[in-house]
Design an enzyme around this catalytic site. Sequence first.
Site, PDB file in Angstrom:
ATOM      1  N   THR A  35       0.842  -1.194   0.000  1.00 13.59           N
ATOM      2  CA  THR A  35       0.000   0.000   0.000  1.00 13.59           C
ATOM      3  C   THR A  35       0.877   1.243   0.000  1.00 13.59           C
ATOM      4  O   THR A  35       1.786   1.376   0.820  1.00 13.59           O
ATOM      5  CB  THR A  35      -0.912   0.020   1.245  1.00 13.59           C
ATOM      6  OG1 THR A  35      -1.691  -1.172   1.273  1.00 13.59           O
ATOM      7  CG2 THR A  35      -1.829   1.235   1.232  1.00 13.59           C
ATOM      8  N   TYR A  36       0.589   2.141  -0.916  1.00 10.49           N
ATOM      9  CA  TYR A  36       1.335   3.400  -0.984  1.00 10.49           C
ATOM     10  C   TYR A  36       0.661   4.423  -0.087  1.00 10.49           C
ATOM     11  O   TYR A  36      -0.561   4.546  -0.051  1.00 10.49           O
ATOM     12  CB  TYR A  36       1.407   3.901  -2.430  1.00 10.49           C
ATOM     13  CG  TYR A  36       2.359   3.053  -3.233  1.00 10.49           C
ATOM     14  CD1 TYR A  36       3.706   3.375  -3.318  1.00 10.49           C
ATOM     15  CD2 TYR A  36       1.930   1.895  -3.855  1.00 10.49           C
ATOM     16  CE1 TYR A  36       4.590   2.578  -4.015  1.00 10.49           C
ATOM     17  CE2 TYR A  36       2.803   1.083  -4.553  1.00 10.49           C
ATOM     18  CZ  TYR A  36       4.133   1.432  -4.633  1.00 10.49           C
ATOM     19  OH  TYR A  36       5.010   0.624  -5.306  1.00 10.49           O
ATOM     20  N   LEU A  37       1.481   5.167   0.632  1.00  8.39           N
ATOM     21  CA  LEU A  37       0.984   6.182   1.562  1.00  8.39           C
ATOM     22  C   LEU A  37       1.087   7.572   0.974  1.00  8.39           C
ATOM     23  O   LEU A  37       0.259   8.426   1.255  1.00  8.39           O
ATOM     24  CB  LEU A  37       1.784   6.132   2.870  1.00  8.39           C
ATOM     25  CG  LEU A  37       1.898   4.748   3.516  1.00  8.39           C
ATOM     26  CD1 LEU A  37       2.808   4.812   4.728  1.00  8.39           C
ATOM     27  CD2 LEU A  37       0.529   4.211   3.867  1.00  8.39           C
TER      28      LEU A  37
END
Length: 168
Positions: A35-37
């Site tokens: 998951t990219y933040l």
Amino acid sequence: MPLEIERKFLLPEYPEELIRTGELIIRSEQEIDQTYLALHEDQELRVRKIRDAASGNVTFTHTFKKGFGLSREEVEVSISEGLYEQITGIHRAIPLTKRRVTAEWNGIVLEIDRYDQIDLMVLEVEFASETEAREFQPPQWFGPDISTDKRYSNKKVWRELQQSRRPQ
């Protein structure tokens, strides 16, 4: 900051025959939720949940990357499950999921990523230097070199996944 030097290839088919004949030796398999933040130009922050297929052990990482192409800066640190859950809970994004096979072929360690949500397989080889990476002659079965093709970057694929899963 440490450098990650790698070349990526668009693997046209899973190398079952090479595994069967022992030319490609599987060392490990992992299930990865990524998951990219934050994404900005050539910088990215992401978290991963990594489950080892053989042992079932689960680890969590937080990674910062900067750059694009053959060589990028990368810092990766382990984080707790609690921190991972808090971060992903706040963002509520859909993780990009893939199965990673780490294998050895002709003395070279490579990683094959098979994505779950899209029809895509990517083979990666890491190198000690950019010179070594440039001089490497891949076999035809690796497929086309996509090291500098942004269409196949994980962050682009993840971004498209977020857009495709949004309620209408």
